[in-house]
Write a protein that holds these residues in place. Sequence first.
Motif, PDB file in Angstrom:
ATOM      1  N   GLU A 166       0.831  -1.200   0.000  1.00  0.00           N
ATOM      2  CA  GLU A 166       0.000   0.000   0.000  1.00  0.00           C
ATOM      3  C   GLU A 166       0.870   1.257   0.000  1.00  0.00           C
ATOM      4  OE1 GLU A 166      -2.086  -2.916   2.958  1.00  0.00           O
ATOM      5  OE2 GLU A 166      -0.057  -2.238   2.464  1.00  0.00           O
TER       6      GLU A 166
ATOM      7  N   CYS B 289      -2.688   0.291  -3.952  1.00  0.00           N
ATOM      8  CA  CYS B 289      -2.200  -1.006  -3.507  1.00  0.00           C
ATOM      9  C   CYS B 289      -1.661  -1.729  -4.730  1.00  0.00           C
ATOM     10  CB  CYS B 289      -3.312  -1.809  -2.854  1.00  0.00           C
ATOM     11  SG  CYS B 289      -2.854  -3.495  -2.402  1.00  0.00           S
TER      12      CYS B 289
ATOM     13  N   MET C  61     -10.595  -7.809  -4.427  1.00  0.00           N
ATOM     14  CA  MET C  61      -9.730  -6.951  -3.635  1.00  0.00           C
ATOM     15  C   MET C  61     -10.547  -6.152  -2.636  1.00  0.00           C
ATOM     16  SD  MET C  61      -6.747  -7.639  -4.761  1.00  0.00           S
ATOM     17  CE  MET C  61      -5.844  -6.337  -3.914  1.00  0.00           C
TER      18      MET C  61
ATOM     19  N   TRP D   2     -10.377  -3.277   0.896  1.00  0.00           N
ATOM     20  CA  TRP D   2      -9.687  -2.361   1.812  1.00  0.00           C
ATOM     21  C   TRP D   2     -10.328  -2.505   3.187  1.00  0.00           C
ATOM     22  CZ3 TRP D   2      -5.364   0.400   0.885  1.00  0.00           C
ATOM     23  CH2 TRP D   2      -4.989   0.638  -0.439  1.00  0.00           C
TER      24      TRP D   2
ATOM     25  N   ILE E 268     -13.735   2.770  -4.532  1.00  0.00           N
ATOM     26  CA  ILE E 268     -12.727   1.758  -4.837  1.00  0.00           C
ATOM     27  C   ILE E 268     -12.717   1.505  -6.330  1.00  0.00           C
ATOM     28  CG2 ILE E 268     -14.301  -0.187  -4.457  1.00  0.00           C
ATOM     29  CD1 ILE E 268     -11.901  -1.725  -3.259  1.00  0.00           C
TER      30      ILE E 268
ATOM     31  N   ARG F 195      -9.993  -0.462  -9.619  1.00  0.00           N
ATOM     32  CA  ARG F 195      -8.818  -1.280  -9.873  1.00  0.00           C
ATOM     33  C   ARG F 195      -8.430  -1.159 -11.336  1.00  0.00           C
ATOM     34  NH1 ARG F 195     -10.243  -7.275  -8.373  1.00  0.00           N
ATOM     35  NH2 ARG F 195      -8.157  -7.685  -9.215  1.00  0.00           N
TER      36      ARG F 195
ATOM     37  N   LEU G 276      -8.131   3.366  -3.562  1.00  0.00           N
ATOM     38  CA  LEU G 276      -9.217   3.818  -2.695  1.00  0.00           C
ATOM     39  C   LEU G 276      -9.153   5.338  -2.642  1.00  0.00           C
ATOM     40  CD1 LEU G 276     -11.557   2.903  -0.842  1.00  0.00           C
ATOM     41  CD2 LEU G 276      -9.965   3.177   1.080  1.00  0.00           C
TER      42      LEU G 276
ATOM     43  N   TYR H  50      -4.734   1.658   7.075  1.00  0.00           N
ATOM     44  CA  TYR H  50      -5.538   1.085   6.007  1.00  0.00           C
ATOM     45  C   TYR H  50      -4.763  -0.052   5.346  1.00  0.00           C
ATOM     46  CZ  TYR H  50      -9.035   4.723   6.409  1.00  0.00           C
ATOM     47  OH  TYR H  50     -10.042   5.540   6.881  1.00  0.00           O
TER      48      TYR H  50
ATOM     49  N   CYS I 285      -4.857  -3.206   2.354  1.00  0.00           N
ATOM     50  CA  CYS I 285      -5.526  -3.846   1.233  1.00  0.00           C
ATOM     51  C   CYS I 285      -5.340  -5.351   1.360  1.00  0.00           C
ATOM     52  CB  CYS I 285      -5.034  -3.336  -0.113  1.00  0.00           C
ATOM     53  SG  CYS I 285      -3.420  -3.892  -0.627  1.00  0.00           S
TER      54      CYS I 285
END
Length: 126
Positions: A6, A22, A34, A36, A70, A72, A81, A94, A96
């Motif tokens: 992260e 991440c 995935m 968080w 979120i 990706r 995020l 935080y 992931c």
Amino acid sequence: QVHLVESGGGSVQDGGSLKLSCAASGRTFSTYGMGWFRQAPGKDREFVAAISWISDRTYYVDSMKGRFTISRDNAKNTVYLQMNNLKPEDTAVYYCAAGYYLSGNYYYSERRYDYWGQGTQVTVSS
């Protein structure tokens, strides 16, 4: 195997924004759901958000819906995020996480995730 790192944490004022990243290693990143999670001092780790492996579904805690997003990029092996309108109660580490065979409510459970990053600190001051 998936290795997660992260980045993007830091200190912001109440109402500020941060974008966490991440980065994942491993050829099968695109097949993992995935998520968080976050852990505040003295509290249990809690779910924040998750995204399915082909980005067709996202999951959020109601209190964060509308503030956090979120996403990706499987080509970059990265999950993000975006956090807006941050509040002091968002202060936490935080993490992931990557999970295989995730579906439905499994996304909300940390026990369903197979790999975890080391965490990044987010501090929001009033």
